[in-house]
Design a protein around this motif. Structure first.
Motif, PDB file in Angstrom:
ATOM      1  N   MET A 154       0.808  -1.213   0.000  1.00 38.03           N
ATOM      2  CA  MET A 154       0.000   0.000   0.000  1.00 38.03           C
ATOM      3  C   MET A 154       0.848   1.272   0.000  1.00 38.03           C
ATOM      4  SD  MET A 154      -2.953  -1.095  -0.446  1.00 38.03           S
ATOM      5  CE  MET A 154      -3.709   0.531  -0.412  1.00 38.03           C
ATOM      6  N   MET A 166      -0.822   3.021  -5.428  1.00 43.94           N
ATOM      7  CA  MET A 166      -1.885   2.327  -4.719  1.00 43.94           C
ATOM      8  C   MET A 166      -2.712   3.317  -3.913  1.00 43.94           C
ATOM      9  SD  MET A 166      -1.831  -0.836  -5.537  1.00 43.94           S
ATOM     10  CE  MET A 166      -3.034  -1.388  -4.317  1.00 43.94           C
ATOM     11  N   LEU A 197      -7.566  -0.907  -1.344  1.00 39.37           N
ATOM     12  CA  LEU A 197      -7.501  -2.334  -1.665  1.00 39.37           C
ATOM     13  C   LEU A 197      -8.331  -3.091  -0.641  1.00 39.37           C
ATOM     14  CD1 LEU A 197      -6.109  -4.831  -3.113  1.00 39.37           C
ATOM     15  CD2 LEU A 197      -4.294  -4.607  -1.391  1.00 39.37           C
ATOM     16  N   TYR A 227     -10.021   0.832 -11.798  1.00 41.34           N
ATOM     17  CA  TYR A 227     -10.349  -0.270 -10.898  1.00 41.34           C
ATOM     18  C   TYR A 227      -9.672  -1.561 -11.369  1.00 41.34           C
ATOM     19  CZ  TYR A 227     -14.308   2.584  -9.232  1.00 41.34           C
ATOM     20  OH  TYR A 227     -15.094   3.582  -8.718  1.00 41.34           O
ATOM     21  N   SER A 236      -9.654  -6.074 -10.266  1.00 42.07           N
ATOM     22  CA  SER A 236     -10.328  -7.121  -9.498  1.00 42.07           C
ATOM     23  C   SER A 236      -9.706  -8.471  -9.820  1.00 42.07           C
ATOM     24  CB  SER A 236     -11.824  -7.145  -9.827  1.00 42.07           C
ATOM     25  OG  SER A 236     -12.029  -7.339 -11.221  1.00 42.07           O
ATOM     26  N   MET A 255      -9.736 -10.129  -4.544  1.00 42.41           N
ATOM     27  CA  MET A 255      -9.154  -8.807  -4.354  1.00 42.41           C
ATOM     28  C   MET A 255      -9.913  -7.774  -5.191  1.00 42.41           C
ATOM     29  SD  MET A 255      -5.093  -9.799  -4.644  1.00 42.41           S
ATOM     30  CE  MET A 255      -4.573  -8.173  -4.103  1.00 42.41           C
ATOM     31  N   TRP A 271      -9.463  -3.368  -6.031  1.00 43.10           N
ATOM     32  CA  TRP A 271      -8.681  -2.161  -5.781  1.00 43.10           C
ATOM     33  C   TRP A 271      -9.143  -1.042  -6.691  1.00 43.10           C
ATOM     34  CZ3 TRP A 271      -6.750  -6.686  -7.807  1.00 43.10           C
ATOM     35  CH2 TRP A 271      -6.179  -6.653  -9.090  1.00 43.10           C
ATOM     36  N   ASN A 272      -8.782   0.200  -6.331  1.00 38.58           N
ATOM     37  CA  ASN A 272      -9.295   1.356  -7.058  1.00 38.58           C
ATOM     38  C   ASN A 272      -8.170   2.204  -7.651  1.00 38.58           C
ATOM     39  OD1 ASN A 272      -8.531   2.190  -4.450  1.00 38.58           O
ATOM     40  ND2 ASN A 272      -9.991   3.886  -4.418  1.00 38.58           N
ATOM     41  N   SER A 273      -7.335   1.543  -8.436  1.00 37.01           N
ATOM     42  CA  SER A 273      -6.308   2.235  -9.210  1.00 37.01           C
ATOM     43  C   SER A 273      -6.003   1.408 -10.448  1.00 37.01           C
ATOM     44  CB  SER A 273      -5.035   2.446  -8.388  1.00 37.01           C
ATOM     45  OG  SER A 273      -4.418   1.213  -8.095  1.00 37.01           O
ATOM     46  N   ALA A 317      -0.982  -5.418  -7.424  1.00 43.27           N
ATOM     47  CA  ALA A 317      -1.684  -6.119  -6.353  1.00 43.27           C
ATOM     48  C   ALA A 317      -2.061  -7.544  -6.735  1.00 43.27           C
ATOM     49  CB  ALA A 317      -2.929  -5.331  -5.963  1.00 43.27           C
TER      50      ALA A 317
END
Length: 403
Positions: free
Chosen positions: A43, A48, A51, A333, A335, A349, A351-353, A358
């Motif tokens: 992170m 990042m 997450l 995003y 996934s 998982m 996440w928003n980037s 990740a």
């Protein structure tokens, strides 16, 4: 089947898919404290933002946590109930709905697409293509056919009706070429057979019975959530949510929290047979077509061998074990879902980037699960000690002890 029987089965499924965590001091093959430390370090990478991670071992939920922020610089923490976009993980929902309709005798997976009343046209003879070919990307089209037109704002149904004017890439049913616009003909099939809105069918047939309380289809479902992750580009630059891939809901229209995605994975492992039967799971997960690489591959992708595709599900071999999963990416995003059906263990998982680093965590989980020598798949050697105060938002139960 009466309404009472349906609700009884749904209640049974929701109870079976509880997200109550098993305490860390219970016997485990996976070092969740170590993985938590790895995620905290991840992170700190400059791209990042937020997450959420869920892990299941031998059918037991062992780890569900949120990290980072819903919007960079706000301090608004990601929690296990924060809603993200699924992107292409959404295709598994379409597969489940169509497969359920087939199991109920309302359609056949072997039926020609030409008989299903969709707007889809294909090069050559569409009568060669079946519903199963649609769900496994075996339509004979060039890869990602006309996604650029969708991203330019054109109506996906209009684009789909013109796909038949493209030169054929291969005969339908003979090769794999990934699709979004064409794949969304699955939403038309669901709506035509059920005479209901696609999102409503997904909610009634899957989300509610599985207890996926934060799951939805469409942009409104994301932005109306009590906690939702905003998209970001590289360098933690906030981005704007767009409708582009929500307009092909079967291909990319689902949203949910990591709690709900963990429930979804458990259902795919066979823990909700009243909703997704063993026969349905076999139909969806069974490899149907090889998926050879179409470009350079990193170490993680090279480690996942025998890559194939079923009905909206990928399959791999890793260290001699058969895995099932999928990855997704839509602007801002990412996934991931990957699990071992035989061992009933896996990782999800969100996440928003736009950064995909990740995703490499999945193999660190499976290396521990299978007792393999540790590999630094995340490549975190050079990163500094994380700011634990911001990076790890508390989980709802025993997982909070993983710091």
């Amino acid at each position: 089947m009466g309404p009472g029987t349906t609700e009884k089965r749904a209640t049974t499924a929701r109870s079976a898919l509880s997200i109550d965590l098993v305490p860390y001091d219970q016997p485990s093959r996976v070092d969740y404290r170590r993985l938590n430390e790895r995620i905290l370090t991840l992170m700190q990478q400059p791209d990042m933002v937020g997450l959420a991670v869920g892990m299941v071992e031998r059918g037991q939920v062992r780890f569900v946590r949120g990290y980072g922020e819903t919007l960079a610089g706000t301090g608004d923490r990601v929690t296990p109930d924060t809603v993200f976009r699924w992107a292409s993980l959404s295709k598994g929902v379409a597969s489940a709905l169509v497969t359920k309709l087939a199991a109920d005798g309302r359609l056949s997976l072997d039926a020609p697409l030409a008989t299903m009343g969709t707007t889809l046209t294909l090069p050559g003879d569409i009568r060669r293509a079946t519903v199963a070919d649609l769900l496994s990307h075996r339509l004979g089209l060039v890869r990602n056919a006309w996604d650029d037109r969708l991203e330019a704002g054109e109506d996906p149904k209009l684009i789909r009706s013109q796909l038949g004017t493209l030169p054929p890439y291969c005969l339908p049913g003979t090769c794999y070429t990934y699709q979004n616009i064409a794949f969304d003909a699955a939403s038309e099939i669901v709506e035509r057979v059920t005479r209901q809105n696609y999102g409503s069918v997904a909610r009634a047939q899957l989300f509610v019975p599985l207890g996926m309380t934060n799951a939805s289809v469409g942009r409104a479902g994301l932005e109306s959530a009590a906690s939702w992750a905003r998209p970001h580009h590289l360098a933690r630059t906030p981005a704007t949510v767009t409708d582009i891939y929500y307009r092909v809901p079967a291909a990319g229209g689902v949203n949910s929290s990591i709690n709900d995605l963990t429930r979804w994975m458990r259902a795919q492992m066979g823990d909700a047979p009243s909703v997704l039967s063993p026969a349905m799971l076999d139909t969806m997960h069974r490899p149907r077509v090889p998926t050879p690489p179409h470009g350079p591959r990193g170490a993680m992708d090279r480690a996942l061998t025998h890559a194939s595709y079923g009905l909206a599900w990928r399959s791999f071999t890793y260290a001699g074990h058969s895995l099932v999963g999928h990855r997704g990416s839509v602007d801002g995003y990412g996934s991931l879902i990957l699990f071992d059906p035989a061992d009933r263990s896996g990782i999800v998982m969100l996440w928003n980037s736009n950064r995909a680093t990740a995703a490499r965590l999945q193999l660190e989980f499976f290396d521990m699960l299978y007792g393999l020598p540790p590999t630094d798949w995340l490549d975190l050697k050079a990163l500094a000690e994380p700011d634990k105060a911001l990076a790890g938002a508390p989980a709802r139960s025993a997982g909070a002890r993983g710091r």
